[in-house]
Design a protein around this motif. Structure first.
Motif, PDB file in Angstrom:
ATOM      1  N   GLY A  36      -8.589  -0.759  11.521  1.00 11.13           N
ATOM      2  CA  GLY A  36      -6.841  -0.080  11.344  1.00 11.13           C
ATOM      3  C   GLY A  36      -6.162  -0.943  10.024  1.00 11.13           C
ATOM      4  O   GLY A  36      -6.089  -1.753   9.417  1.00 11.13           O
ATOM      5  N   ASP A  37      -4.782  -0.081  10.323  1.00 16.13           N
ATOM      6  CA  ASP A  37      -4.274  -0.088   9.406  1.00 16.13           C
ATOM      7  C   ASP A  37      -3.975  -1.490   9.368  1.00 16.13           C
ATOM      8  O   ASP A  37      -3.311  -2.670   7.798  1.00 16.13           O
ATOM      9  CB  ASP A  37      -3.084   0.536   8.977  1.00 16.13           C
ATOM     10  N   ARG A  38      -3.301  -2.315  10.404  1.00 18.06           N
ATOM     11  CA  ARG A  38      -2.977  -4.006  10.913  1.00 18.06           C
ATOM     12  C   ARG A  38      -4.118  -4.659  10.790  1.00 18.06           C
ATOM     13  O   ARG A  38      -3.499  -5.501  10.921  1.00 18.06           O
ATOM     14  CB  ARG A  38      -2.056  -3.087  12.018  1.00 18.06           C
ATOM     15  N   GLY A  39      -5.135  -3.993  10.749  1.00 18.56           N
ATOM     16  CA  GLY A  39      -6.107  -5.491  11.080  1.00 18.56           C
ATOM     17  C   GLY A  39      -5.677  -6.318   9.504  1.00 18.56           C
ATOM     18  O   GLY A  39      -5.748  -6.133   8.350  1.00 18.56           O
ATOM     19  N   VAL A  40      -7.228  -7.799  10.239  1.00 21.95           N
ATOM     20  CA  VAL A  40      -7.027  -8.557   8.861  1.00 21.95           C
ATOM     21  C   VAL A  40      -8.934  -9.061   8.732  1.00 21.95           C
ATOM     22  O   VAL A  40      -8.983  -8.771  10.018  1.00 21.95           O
ATOM     23  CB  VAL A  40      -6.107  -9.674   9.178  1.00 21.95           C
ATOM     24  N   VAL A  41      -9.168  -9.408   7.646  1.00 19.65           N
ATOM     25  CA  VAL A  41     -10.444  -9.930   7.410  1.00 19.65           C
ATOM     26  C   VAL A  41     -10.756 -10.942   7.806  1.00 19.65           C
ATOM     27  O   VAL A  41      -9.367 -12.060   7.989  1.00 19.65           O
ATOM     28  CB  VAL A  41     -10.465 -10.148   5.969  1.00 19.65           C
ATOM     29  N   SER A  42     -11.562 -11.035   9.180  1.00 24.19           N
ATOM     30  CA  SER A  42     -12.502 -12.516  10.169  1.00 24.19           C
ATOM     31  C   SER A  42     -13.183 -12.666   9.293  1.00 24.19           C
ATOM     32  O   SER A  42     -12.965 -14.268   9.164  1.00 24.19           O
ATOM     33  CB  SER A  42     -12.546 -11.920  11.050  1.00 24.19           C
ATOM     34  N   ALA A  43     -13.560 -12.495   8.796  1.00 22.74           N
ATOM     35  CA  ALA A  43     -14.982 -12.917   7.376  1.00 22.74           C
ATOM     36  C   ALA A  43     -15.545 -12.110   5.972  1.00 22.74           C
ATOM     37  O   ALA A  43     -15.056 -11.176   6.669  1.00 22.74           O
ATOM     38  CB  ALA A  43     -16.572 -13.203   8.377  1.00 22.74           C
ATOM     39  N   ALA A  44     -15.888 -12.067   5.179  1.00 21.12           N
ATOM     40  CA  ALA A  44     -16.260 -11.368   4.041  1.00 21.12           C
ATOM     41  C   ALA A  44     -17.493 -12.197   3.303  1.00 21.12           C
ATOM     42  O   ALA A  44     -17.823 -13.565   3.655  1.00 21.12           O
ATOM     43  CB  ALA A  44     -14.679 -11.505   2.842  1.00 21.12           C
ATOM     44  N   SER A  45     -18.262 -11.765   3.066  1.00 23.73           N
ATOM     45  CA  SER A  45     -19.410 -12.001   2.716  1.00 23.73           C
ATOM     46  C   SER A  45     -18.952 -12.762   1.288  1.00 23.73           C
ATOM     47  O   SER A  45     -18.134 -11.982   0.602  1.00 23.73           O
ATOM     48  CB  SER A  45     -20.486 -10.988   2.979  1.00 23.73           C
ATOM     49  N   CYS A  48     -18.414 -10.259  -1.564  1.00 20.57           N
ATOM     50  CA  CYS A  48     -16.817  -9.563  -1.539  1.00 20.57           C
ATOM     51  C   CYS A  48     -16.051 -10.510  -2.211  1.00 20.57           C
ATOM     52  O   CYS A  48     -14.638 -10.257  -2.516  1.00 20.57           O
ATOM     53  CB  CYS A  48     -16.546  -9.777  -0.207  1.00 20.57           C
ATOM     54  N   ARG A  49     -15.812 -11.731  -2.140  1.00 19.72           N
ATOM     55  CA  ARG A  49     -15.833 -13.016  -2.557  1.00 19.72           C
ATOM     56  C   ARG A  49     -14.738 -12.949  -4.496  1.00 19.72           C
ATOM     57  O   ARG A  49     -13.877 -13.166  -4.225  1.00 19.72           O
ATOM     58  CB  ARG A  49     -15.404 -14.419  -1.878  1.00 19.72           C
ATOM     59  N   ALA A  50     -16.224 -12.980  -5.105  1.00 14.89           N
ATOM     60  CA  ALA A  50     -16.073 -12.256  -6.001  1.00 14.89           C
ATOM     61  C   ALA A  50     -15.146 -11.535  -6.433  1.00 14.89           C
ATOM     62  O   ALA A  50     -14.897 -11.127  -7.117  1.00 14.89           O
ATOM     63  CB  ALA A  50     -17.834 -11.748  -6.421  1.00 14.89           C
ATOM     64  N   PHE A  51     -14.511 -10.626  -5.446  1.00  8.20           N
ATOM     65  CA  PHE A  51     -13.535  -9.582  -5.880  1.00  8.20           C
ATOM     66  C   PHE A  51     -12.403  -9.926  -5.662  1.00  8.20           C
ATOM     67  O   PHE A  51     -11.485  -9.165  -5.660  1.00  8.20           O
ATOM     68  CB  PHE A  51     -13.775  -7.975  -4.674  1.00  8.20           C
ATOM     69  N   GLY A  52     -12.093 -10.958  -5.025  1.00 13.57           N
ATOM     70  CA  GLY A  52     -10.817 -11.995  -4.384  1.00 13.57           C
ATOM     71  C   GLY A  52     -10.352 -11.492  -3.176  1.00 13.57           C
ATOM     72  O   GLY A  52      -9.546 -11.905  -2.655  1.00 13.57           O
ATOM     73  N   VAL A  53     -11.719 -10.827  -1.683  1.00 10.25           N
ATOM     74  CA  VAL A  53     -11.466 -10.432  -0.547  1.00 10.25           C
ATOM     75  C   VAL A  53     -11.946 -12.109  -0.105  1.00 10.25           C
ATOM     76  O   VAL A  53     -12.785 -13.202  -0.931  1.00 10.25           O
ATOM     77  CB  VAL A  53     -12.219  -9.914  -0.122  1.00 10.25           C
ATOM     78  N   HIS A  54     -10.705 -12.732   0.791  1.00  7.76           N
ATOM     79  CA  HIS A  54     -10.904 -13.415   1.865  1.00  7.76           C
ATOM     80  C   HIS A  54     -10.785 -13.586   3.189  1.00  7.76           C
ATOM     81  O   HIS A  54      -9.774 -12.575   3.479  1.00  7.76           O
ATOM     82  CB  HIS A  54      -9.918 -14.898   0.994  1.00  7.76           C
ATOM     83  N   SER A  55     -10.673 -14.041   4.183  1.00  7.02           N
ATOM     84  CA  SER A  55     -10.191 -14.568   5.414  1.00  7.02           C
ATOM     85  C   SER A  55      -8.880 -14.255   5.502  1.00  7.02           C
ATOM     86  O   SER A  55      -8.319 -15.064   4.921  1.00  7.02           O
ATOM     87  CB  SER A  55     -11.444 -15.164   6.286  1.00  7.02           C
ATOM     88  N   GLY A  56      -8.178 -13.602   6.430  1.00  7.83           N
ATOM     89  CA  GLY A  56      -7.005 -13.208   6.769  1.00  7.83           C
ATOM     90  C   GLY A  56      -6.687 -12.573   5.719  1.00  7.83           C
ATOM     91  O   GLY A  56      -5.070 -12.652   6.330  1.00  7.83           O
ATOM     92  N   MET A  57      -7.106 -11.790   4.844  1.00  9.66           N
ATOM     93  CA  MET A  57      -6.307 -10.844   4.163  1.00  9.66           C
ATOM     94  C   MET A  57      -5.936  -9.490   4.472  1.00  9.66           C
ATOM     95  O   MET A  57      -6.511  -9.301   5.780  1.00  9.66           O
ATOM     96  CB  MET A  57      -7.087 -11.406   3.296  1.00  9.66           C
ATOM     97  N   ALA A  58      -5.011  -9.161   4.884  1.00  7.42           N
ATOM     98  CA  ALA A  58      -5.228  -7.459   5.468  1.00  7.42           C
ATOM     99  C   ALA A  58      -5.930  -7.107   4.987  1.00  7.42           C
ATOM    100  O   ALA A  58      -6.791  -6.671   3.768  1.00  7.42           O
ATOM    101  CB  ALA A  58      -3.652  -7.402   4.825  1.00  7.42           C
ATOM    102  N   MET A  59      -6.349  -6.395   5.601  1.00  8.40           N
ATOM    103  CA  MET A  59      -7.950  -4.688   6.005  1.00  8.40           C
ATOM    104  C   MET A  59      -7.164  -4.271   4.633  1.00  8.40           C
ATOM    105  O   MET A  59      -7.981  -4.029   3.445  1.00  8.40           O
ATOM    106  CB  MET A  59      -8.569  -3.801   6.856  1.00  8.40           C
ATOM    107  N   ARG A  60      -5.792  -3.564   4.144  1.00  6.77           N
ATOM    108  CA  ARG A  60      -5.437  -2.525   3.682  1.00  6.77           C
ATOM    109  C   ARG A  60      -5.734  -2.951   2.320  1.00  6.77           C
ATOM    110  O   ARG A  60      -6.583  -2.136   1.616  1.00  6.77           O
ATOM    111  CB  ARG A  60      -4.635  -2.090   3.967  1.00  6.77           C
TER     112      ARG A  60
END
Length: 406
Positions: A36-45, A48-60
């Protein structure tokens, strides 16, 4: 005698579990978390991390950085099952085990060098876990928990690293101070203001200066930066509670939606109890309002794992709790006071038919997923994100159960 402390960490655990169930996800960017809009990332492959995504980040934000990823809400019961598989392997193989989280473990191998060789044993243990579970795992081996954990993080993904006794400071020296456990973003910013970014510089600082700058935690950080950690292994014990929470995309006062969510949570947690051969003796219901004020109520009950005993109690607690009539942001259910045991027939209430019904329902859930069969009362918008993710029947609707125990 030097200690030999092994730290093991299942790599991108939630993502790895999803890939274990669906091999088509291997090599592709995958993100697990609240969708959802308020969701957060629990795990990222790692893709994805190569694009700057990490756990704890807002899903949006994650969607903006990596829109091509596969987004999965996840399934807590599946992850718990895989974690239990790894735990059981480790309990059989190591003398002292600490389970610090669902995907992270410490083991004390002190004294094993004289018989086998700790590093060789750790390598064979890692191979056994990968072979039997299909999950990638990394480990670090050193004389204490801090250095072993840092070594594991340096070994990732899916590898291993040993730091020989006496080389702890040399190993840590070139690394960022953020690598030290307990140094979060706030503490790291304070180090940056002091012009300190590497562990090696902290090693050169007088401990009195660290205490002056960071208080009582300053000494602990200084010791860990110097490879000193006397923290013992805390032997693993079974968990004493399970819980589930739902944060709504939009705050709501829709009682139908709220009660549907609570029923679905209570039912799913009851299934987890039975699957783990557990009974609960305490129910807690939590409500968070739109102003972030959080309230909870709990109730002691006779030991049970039966839906028809737990669901009415959860709803009754909610009725007592929901007094402010404000918009609700979050609801949660927790079962605590857990003990080993099977659900037993109550001679005054239940019949063999009820017990057999639970057995049949649980067998379907274990085979096809915990959302493959459910009560009609738990269907609807309020329950759509509770329990398992996706449809286990490849597009076919779940079995809906309607019976008198609602």
């Amino acid at each position: 005698m030097n200690r030999n402390i092994l730290h093991l960490d299942l790599d991108t655990f939630f993502v790895s579990c999803e890939r274990r169930l669906n091999s088509s996800l291997i090599g592709k960017p995958v993100i697990v978390g609240g969708t959802g809009d308020r969701g957060v990332v629990s795990a990222a492959s790692y893709e994805c991390r190569a694009f700057g995504v990490h756990s704890g980040m807002a899903m949006r934000m994650a969607r903006q950085l990596c829109p091509q990823a596969t987004y999965i809400r996840g399934n807590a019961s599946v992850y718990t099952k895989f974690s239990k598989m790894v735990t059981e392997i480790l309990q059989e193989q190591v003398p002292v085990l600490e389970k610090s989280s669902v995907d992270e473990f410490y083991a004390d191998l002190t004294g094993m060098d004289r018989f086998f060789g700790c590093y060789r044993f750790a390598k064979e243990l890692r191979t056994k876990i990968i072979k039997e579970t299909g999950l990638p795992i990394s480990f670090g081996l050193s004389v204490n928990k801090t250095v072993s954990k840092v070594a594991t993080n340096e070994a990732k993904p899916d590898s291993q690293l040993k730091v020989d006794a006496g080389f702890e400071k040399i190993f840590l020296e070139p690394l960022s101070i953020k690598k030290i456990p307990m140094v979060g973003e706030k503490t790291f910013r304070r180090f940056c203001h002091l012009g300190v970014k590497k562990i090696g510089l902290v090693q050169q600082m007088p401990v009195e200066m660290m205490v002056s700058a960071f208080g009582k935690n300053g000494r602990t950080i200084w010791e860990r930066a110097n490879g000193i950690d006397r923290t013992p292994i805390i032997q693993y014990h079974e968990r004493k509670s399970i819980s589930s929470e739902r944060t709504y995309g939009r705050d709501t006062t829709d009682l139908v939606k709220l009660k549907t969510t609570l029923r679905a949570m209570a039912e799913n947690l009851a299934f987890q109890l039975r699957a783990g051969n557990k009974l609960t003796s305490c129910i807690t219901v939590k409500v968070r309002y739109s102003d972030f004020q959080t309230y909870s109520k709990q109730l002691k009950i006779p030991y049970t794992a039966a839906d028809h005993n737990l669901i009415p109690q959860v709803l009754e607690l909610f009725e007592k709790l929901y007094q402010r009539r404000l918009l609700i942001r979050l609801v949660g259910v927790r079962y605590s006071g857990l003990t080993e045991g099977h659900y037993q027939i109550d001679l005054f209430e239940n019949t063999n038919r009820t017990v057999n019904l639970y057995k049949a329902m649980d067998a379907i859930r274990l085979r096809y997923g915990d959302r493959s069969i459910m009560r009609a009362a738990t269907l609807g918008e309020g329950s759509r994100t509770i329990g398992g993710q996706g449809n286990p029947f490849n597009g076919q609707p779940p079995i809906v159960l309607a019976h008198r125990h609602q």
